[in-house]
Scaffold this motif. Sequence first.
Motif, mmCIF file in Angstrom:
data_model
loop_
_atom_site.group_PDB
_atom_site.id
_atom_site.type_symbol
_atom_site.label_atom_id
_atom_site.label_comp_id
_atom_site.label_asym_id
_atom_site.label_seq_id
_atom_site.Cartn_x
_atom_site.Cartn_y
_atom_site.Cartn_z
ATOM 1 N N ARG A 170 22.113 -19.035 30.602
ATOM 2 C CA ARG A 170 21.663 -17.653 30.740
ATOM 3 C C ARG A 170 21.523 -16.915 29.410
ATOM 4 N N ALA A 171 22.000 -17.492 28.325
ATOM 5 C CA ALA A 171 22.098 -16.750 27.066
ATOM 6 C C ALA A 171 20.750 -16.215 26.592
ATOM 7 N N ASN A 172 19.699 -17.010 26.690
ATOM 8 C CA ASN A 172 18.378 -16.595 26.204
ATOM 9 C C ASN A 172 17.555 -15.853 27.244
ATOM 10 N N GLU A 173 18.067 -15.778 28.477
ATOM 11 C CA GLU A 173 17.352 -15.128 29.580
ATOM 12 C C GLU A 173 15.943 -15.685 29.732
ATOM 13 N N ALA A 174 15.817 -16.989 29.490
ATOM 14 C CA ALA A 174 14.511 -17.635 29.596
ATOM 15 C C ALA A 174 14.141 -17.931 31.040
ATOM 16 N N PHE A 175 15.139 -18.146 31.878
ATOM 17 C CA PHE A 175 14.939 -18.416 33.305
ATOM 18 C C PHE A 175 15.780 -17.389 34.056
ATOM 19 N N THR A 176 15.115 -16.585 34.887
ATOM 20 C CA THR A 176 15.811 -15.471 35.532
ATOM 21 C C THR A 176 15.552 -15.475 37.028
ATOM 22 N N GLN A 177 16.611 -15.245 37.782
ATOM 23 C CA GLN A 177 16.504 -15.038 39.225
ATOM 24 C C GLN A 177 17.019 -13.636 39.518
ATOM 25 N N SER A 178 16.178 -12.832 40.193
ATOM 26 C CA SER A 178 16.579 -11.461 40.494
ATOM 27 C C SER A 178 15.911 -11.035 41.800
ATOM 28 N N TYR A 179 15.850 -9.707 42.026
ATOM 29 C CA TYR A 179 15.301 -9.190 43.283
ATOM 30 C C TYR A 179 14.404 -7.992 43.002
ATOM 31 N N HIS A 180 13.398 -7.826 43.844
ATOM 32 C CA HIS A 180 12.605 -6.599 43.872
ATOM 33 C C HIS A 180 12.470 -6.207 45.337
ATOM 34 N N ASN A 181 12.816 -4.983 45.662
ATOM 35 C CA ASN A 181 12.744 -4.503 47.045
ATOM 36 C C ASN A 181 13.456 -5.464 48.002
ATOM 37 N N ASN A 182 14.607 -5.990 47.549
ATOM 38 C CA ASN A 182 15.438 -6.924 48.316
ATOM 39 C C ASN A 182 14.793 -8.291 48.522
ATOM 40 N N THR A 183 13.730 -8.575 47.786
ATOM 41 C CA THR A 183 13.073 -9.884 47.862
ATOM 42 C C THR A 183 13.388 -10.662 46.588
ATOM 43 N N PRO A 184 13.777 -11.938 46.714
ATOM 44 C CA PRO A 184 14.128 -12.702 45.510
ATOM 45 C C PRO A 184 12.895 -13.076 44.691
ATOM 46 N N ILE A 185 13.112 -13.222 43.393
ATOM 47 C CA ILE A 185 12.051 -13.646 42.476
ATOM 48 C C ILE A 185 12.665 -14.522 41.396
ATOM 49 N N VAL A 186 11.922 -15.539 40.994
ATOM 50 C CA VAL A 186 12.249 -16.344 39.821
ATOM 51 C C VAL A 186 11.120 -16.171 38.823
ATOM 52 N N TRP A 187 11.466 -15.928 37.560
ATOM 53 C CA TRP A 187 10.450 -15.834 36.516
ATOM 54 C C TRP A 187 11.017 -16.335 35.195
ATOM 55 N N THR A 188 10.124 -16.723 34.295
ATOM 56 C CA THR A 188 10.547 -17.249 32.998
ATOM 57 C C THR A 188 9.966 -16.402 31.873
ATOM 58 N N LEU A 189 10.686 -16.357 30.778
ATOM 59 C CA LEU A 189 10.247 -15.671 29.561
ATOM 60 C C LEU A 189 10.880 -16.421 28.397
ATOM 61 N N SER A 190 10.175 -17.409 27.868
ATOM 62 C CA SER A 190 10.771 -18.383 26.950
ATOM 63 C C SER A 190 10.740 -17.976 25.490
ATOM 64 N N GLU A 191 9.952 -16.979 25.131
ATOM 65 C CA GLU A 191 9.831 -16.633 23.724
ATOM 66 C C GLU A 191 11.159 -16.124 23.176
ATOM 67 N N PRO A 192 11.602 -16.566 22.005
ATOM 68 C CA PRO A 192 10.883 -17.514 21.159
ATOM 69 C C PRO A 192 11.316 -18.968 21.344
#
Length: 639
Positions: free
Chosen positions: A142-164
């Motif tokens: 989790r340190a780089n927050e490159a792979f994230t699991q969270s929620y929007h409007n109580n719906t789960p979402i997975v997204w990535t943000l690899s930079e750098p």
Amino acid sequence: MKRVFFLLACSLFTLSSIAQVSSNSQDDYRLYEKQAAQKRMAFKENPNTFNYDVKHQKLEFNVDPSQYYISGAVTTKFVPNQNLQTIVFDLSHDLTVSEVTQGLQTATFTQANNELIIQLPQQVLMGADGEVKIMYEGVPPRANEAFTQSYHNNTPIVWTLSEPFGAKDWWPCKQSLNDKIDAIDIYITAPTAMVSVSNGMEQSQTTNTNGTKTTHFTHGFPIPAYLVAIAVTDYQLYTQIAGTVPNTFPIVNYLYPETYQSAVSQLAVTLPIMDVFEELFGTYPYHTEKYGHAQFGWGGGMEHTTVSFMGGFSRHLIAHELAHHWFGNKVTCGSWKDIWINEGFAEYMAGLVVEHLDGQNNFTNWKADKINNITSAPAGNVYLTDNQALDSNRIFSSRLTYNKGSMVVHMLRYVLGDEDFYQGMRNFLNDPAIAYNYAVTTQVKDHLEAASGKDLTEFFNDWIYGEGFPSYQVNAEIVSATQTKIILSQTTSHASVSFFEMPVTLKFTGSNGEIENVVLQHTQNNQQFVVETNVGKLTAIEVNPLNDIVSKDHQVTIIEAALPIVEELKVFPNPTKTSFRVHIPESMQVLSMNIFDLKGKLISKNISNPYVSEQLASGVYILEIQTPEKIYHKKIIKN
């Protein structure tokens, strides 16, 4: 994999654009870019991966947005630059590799210190094609927050943000800042009710028997590992069609259902922004695939190639992320010293949106804001020194990298004229040695010189390598009802530049409100001009009225001549249709005569007397007559 190396401060690295943009504040996105740069500068590229180039990767990911977990397979086709018995990939040791194969043979491997070290059953010779398949799974760090699991409007979402350098946290890769994978295929398997998004063009959706579906994307352009991205949630799609036949393409927007209607309304501006950028800089670089936006759970944005991940849909955010697909993704600045190529051009493209969608007055105000900030201090260069390129605060200076960088781009356009400037930049973007690769400052100069035929050495020395800005002094003497003698000088704010050679626009205002702009080619101090105007009684002169030059603190004085001066030079016939002649007194020595348009663009140099004017388009021109003592401006009307 395309590969370019640059030596900077005893280390090898390059960069792509770092356009993590706040949806609310322009200052915020610069802060995000600086923070990403600090991480990037701390990144030590793994030397154990230098001995091969990645040609293609097949990425197969299994994710469930309700779980913080990933499993998958990555098949890598590579070409070694030496005989290869062992190959190394970057992969977090928090993820577990279960199997590696080379063709039909199983390979042995070890994992340690975020490396996957594979002993190949068959040696791959230098220059030959090799291929390995890696099966893995686990909980990403989790340190780089490159792979994230969270929620929007109580719906789960997975997204990535690899930079750098977060790509290794969720897939085995060659995590390089100066290599690009030639092409990728991405397969995302997720619950059937969910929608997956990634780089490139969606090819298919396959429904599986276990309540999942697999979505396949193909991206056929060079891409660094950190720009590979996925997101999965209950997206609702909204598709726009952009481009011009035959190069039309979809803009696919992946939106949260709960904000779908408001997002659709905000996204309408994407099409006119795309039209502006394509008209000026050429077809969208990835038009054979798509552009798009995907909402994600972060307050900014990231220009993942072909699909920008967005925390909001302000016009500036949309423009900034899209602009980086030309300057940042298609062409990447070759080192931190050249950062203005990414950020100066992207910032200026956001300004061009103001010009084309809001009008010239708003664009003039946009430039004024830039100039006010730039001139708040007397010094500052655009192209960085070696020491400056080690300081992330200096690299992402709002005043210099963004604001002065964008105004330097504008001044290049101002000096060259629209036709030559935009043609030169289109040539730059389409240069096979630069496109989808890296570029440095001298290559910008080379292409603009080739397009315009002008030597830009002094401009680059003054505005890009040098520091400071001019302040102009205008001494005007009204010598007749239509003629004003101008003595134009300047002082500079920094000793690195003694004189800024620039075309200078003066706005003449008459007593009845008549206005006329005149462009003077300013090449030396105390330069004398005799300017012909038709504003009636001259009451005011404004320097740089359209804010085309970074400058401030101008001084203007206007006096009337004690005795009217007889007009020394006459042009006849004027208006002209086929030719004209300049009557020159016998006592006067003329050095040259040149024709300019009203914006100051040189039309014809060292013309003859008489001059055949048939080739001129109908309109008003300025005939510049140079003598040893002064420069005369005469208006020519071509019918």
